[in-house]
Motif scaffolding. Structure first.
Motif, PDB file in Angstrom:
ATOM      1  N   LEU A  46       0.813  -1.206   0.000  1.00  0.00           N
ATOM      2  CA  LEU A  46       0.000   0.000   0.000  1.00  0.00           C
ATOM      3  C   LEU A  46       0.852   1.265   0.000  1.00  0.00           C
ATOM      4  CD1 LEU A  46      -2.780  -1.130   2.488  1.00  0.00           C
ATOM      5  CD2 LEU A  46      -3.060  -0.714   0.035  1.00  0.00           C
ATOM      6  N   ALA A  56      -4.356   2.194  -5.824  1.00  0.00           N
ATOM      7  CA  ALA A  56      -4.221   1.415  -4.586  1.00  0.00           C
ATOM      8  C   ALA A  56      -3.924  -0.051  -4.902  1.00  0.00           C
ATOM      9  CB  ALA A  56      -5.495   1.526  -3.762  1.00  0.00           C
ATOM     10  N   LEU A  61      -5.510  -4.823   4.041  1.00  0.00           N
ATOM     11  CA  LEU A  61      -4.614  -4.489   5.134  1.00  0.00           C
ATOM     12  C   LEU A  61      -4.697  -5.516   6.261  1.00  0.00           C
ATOM     13  CD1 LEU A  61      -2.510  -2.379   5.787  1.00  0.00           C
ATOM     14  CD2 LEU A  61      -4.295  -0.991   6.837  1.00  0.00           C
ATOM     15  N   ASN A  99      -5.509   7.680   3.484  1.00  0.00           N
ATOM     16  CA  ASN A  99      -5.213   6.390   4.102  1.00  0.00           C
ATOM     17  C   ASN A  99      -6.335   5.387   3.804  1.00  0.00           C
ATOM     18  OD1 ASN A  99      -7.278   7.083   5.856  1.00  0.00           O
ATOM     19  ND2 ASN A  99      -6.040   6.967   7.709  1.00  0.00           N
ATOM     20  N   TYR A 100      -6.241   4.213   4.419  1.00  0.00           N
ATOM     21  CA  TYR A 100      -7.186   3.149   4.093  1.00  0.00           C
ATOM     22  C   TYR A 100      -8.616   3.457   4.546  1.00  0.00           C
ATOM     23  CZ  TYR A 100      -6.787   1.511   8.908  1.00  0.00           C
ATOM     24  OH  TYR A 100      -6.812   1.421  10.276  1.00  0.00           O
TER      25      TYR A 100
END
Length: 156
Positions: A46, A56, A61, A99-100
């Protein structure tokens, strides 16, 4: 900084390989251990994709990874990071990303790269503890051990 990052990312790849070899050798299939190792590897994908400006990475994750997948993924991402470091001359730049959870941030790429190796070490330590608790033998992945190995002072 290039030499510093080459050293860090060689160490990181070495450490991941040692852990993966240990998991394979002892046939560790524990779900929590696989989850943490998957998290380490996925985070490396990532961050690399973010830094390189790529879409991405198609990883989770906190995914449900099998040992054989993780071995290959760790090897591949270790090589990709080293290729990136070897082909890049300036890491001192700002990166704006999400971010995720889609929150926006801006960080210096050098700091991200240092973070990523520390993040990996942190989670490898969790794996070592879990291995011991579950009756397996963890492997030493300390940086000084890596240095001793590559300088020929310690044989693996």
């Amino acid at each position: 900084m290039k030499e510093y990052f080459l050293k860090l990312y060689r160490y990181n790849a070495w450490s991941n390989k040692r852990v993966m070899d240990t998991l394979v050798r002892q046939d560790v299939r524990d779900e929590k251990i696989m989850s943490i190792m998957g998290h380490i590897v996925a985070a490396q994908y990532l961050w690399l994709h973010r830094i390189k400006g790529l879409p991405a990475a198609k990883v989770k994750l906190w995914g449900d990874y099998k040992l054989e997948q993780l071995v290959q993924m760790a090897d591949d991402v270790g090589k990709l990071w080293l290729e990136f470091v070897e082909s890049t001359d300036n890491f001192n730049r700002e990166l704006t990303y999400r971010n995720y959870t889609n929150d926006p941030y801006t960080n210096n790429v050098e700091n991200i790269m240092i973070h990523l190796v520390n993040h990996s070490s942190y989670h490898r330590a969790q794996v070592a503890l879990l291995l011991r608790q579950k009756g397996f033998e963890p492997i030493n992945t300390d940086f000084i051990t890596y240095d001793r190995v590559i300088t020929g002072q310690w044989k693996e």
